[in-house]
Design a protein around this motif. Sequence first.
Motif, PDB file in Angstrom:
ATOM      1  N   VAL A   9     -14.509  10.702 -15.462  1.00  0.00           N
ATOM      2  CA  VAL A   9     -13.638   9.909 -14.569  1.00  0.00           C
ATOM      3  C   VAL A   9     -14.208   8.490 -14.539  1.00  0.00           C
ATOM      4  O   VAL A   9     -15.411   8.305 -14.357  1.00  0.00           O
ATOM      5  CB  VAL A   9     -13.586  10.510 -13.147  1.00  0.00           C
ATOM      6  N   ARG A  10     -13.352   7.516 -14.731  1.00  0.00           N
ATOM      7  CA  ARG A  10     -13.790   6.122 -14.764  1.00  0.00           C
ATOM      8  C   ARG A  10     -13.421   5.424 -13.447  1.00  0.00           C
ATOM      9  O   ARG A  10     -12.398   5.755 -12.830  1.00  0.00           O
ATOM     10  CB  ARG A  10     -13.153   5.373 -15.937  1.00  0.00           C
ATOM     11  N   VAL A  11     -14.252   4.502 -13.049  1.00  0.00           N
ATOM     12  CA  VAL A  11     -13.978   3.698 -11.848  1.00  0.00           C
ATOM     13  C   VAL A  11     -13.399   2.374 -12.306  1.00  0.00           C
ATOM     14  O   VAL A  11     -14.093   1.575 -12.954  1.00  0.00           O
ATOM     15  CB  VAL A  11     -15.265   3.458 -11.024  1.00  0.00           C
ATOM     16  N   PRO A  12     -12.145   2.117 -12.009  1.00  0.00           N
ATOM     17  CA  PRO A  12     -11.517   0.871 -12.497  1.00  0.00           C
ATOM     18  C   PRO A  12     -12.123  -0.359 -11.854  1.00  0.00           C
ATOM     19  O   PRO A  12     -12.640  -0.310 -10.731  1.00  0.00           O
ATOM     20  CB  PRO A  12     -10.050   1.032 -12.104  1.00  0.00           C
ATOM     21  N   ALA A  13     -12.050  -1.444 -12.573  1.00  0.00           N
ATOM     22  CA  ALA A  13     -12.588  -2.731 -12.063  1.00  0.00           C
ATOM     23  C   ALA A  13     -11.717  -3.234 -10.932  1.00  0.00           C
ATOM     24  O   ALA A  13     -10.516  -2.985 -10.881  1.00  0.00           O
ATOM     25  CB  ALA A  13     -12.644  -3.735 -13.191  1.00  0.00           C
TER      26      ALA A  13
END
Length: 380
Positions: A376-380
């Motif tokens: 899971v990526r944390v968006p900027a």
Amino acid sequence: MSSEVPKGWRHAKLGEIAALSGGTTPSKSNDAYWTQGVVPWATPSDITSLPLAKTRIAATETHVAELALKECSLKLNPPGTVLMTSRATIGYAAINDVPMATNQGFLAFACFDICDPDFLCHWLNANKTALTAAAGGSTFKELGRGTAKLLPILLPPLDEQRRIADVLGSIGHSLHLADIAVKKFDDLLSALRRELTHHPDLTFDGVGRVSLHDLCRPRQHPTISSQQLTSTGFPAYGANGQIGFYTSYTHAAPVIAITCRGATCGTVNWIPAQSYVTGNAMALDEVRHELINERFLFHYLSAWGVAKSIAGSAQPQITRQSLNGIEIALPPLAEQNSVAAVLDDVLSQLEAASTARTKVEAVRSQVTADLLSGLVRVPA
């Protein structure tokens, strides 16, 4: 670790993202190193005793004198250093908020510009199993500096490291708040139990004193071996809570059971209906409900304990005969009913807070795994 690297991430070694150093213990025989010490000096217990949600340390139990820094090659780690336990209990990490030295049970990580200390702290705490597996030693496990430098880490870009650390820090804060709520309800319940019941050694108007044996029949039921336990069936309870399941039950209704052997001897438990209570706990059977509210008795014993009935030091135990010496300060039944209702309400709130905390901890564990792997990526 998956061989697939998330976009923008890369494989690295711990020695490539931080400078690693150790600690030491100044000679205990030289009082000048310890007397009037002002420099915080961490031992592993200072880290392992931190609440699960805390990743910062600002104080230690022990301090050393500044002379020890000069004469004992004792490194003073600047604030923002990641301190990780590296002996016996390995992989507990926290960041110091003040200059701090450590004993030899630590590895200190001074992060380079490519690594965020909070991210590394979360990563170390999440990888205790792998860090321990990499450790050597026969008498006790120790993760040496040389070995630690070569351990792999999946490294996101610096800005994403910080976003990940922010998310995990927020969840950690929620867990901390949940811990506070649980403690407040636990403290409230303990205080109210003593406030609303009467000490067994004191005399109060309208309150009689009776032996526990006058109110119930303490009894040990047959003990069952671990081989007799089943994967399903009726819950079985021993000295340390539920130990598994069994094909039958000893009690159709809920029952009070007092642990009667071992380190937890004297613990008062409320066992649910249709459960098997083994001989490692003393079940309070045949309660005389015309004299006492059973929930009142549970709270009463939880408040004042049964320490008088415990014999032995190497192997503490309680017998049916020793429980005869436990006295209960017995108010009228109507008062018992009211007290039990109040205490049950607080206990239900404590249990709800504990359940909520468990859920937050589970979320934290899953989110940590997802974010540190790049699943899971944390968006900027």
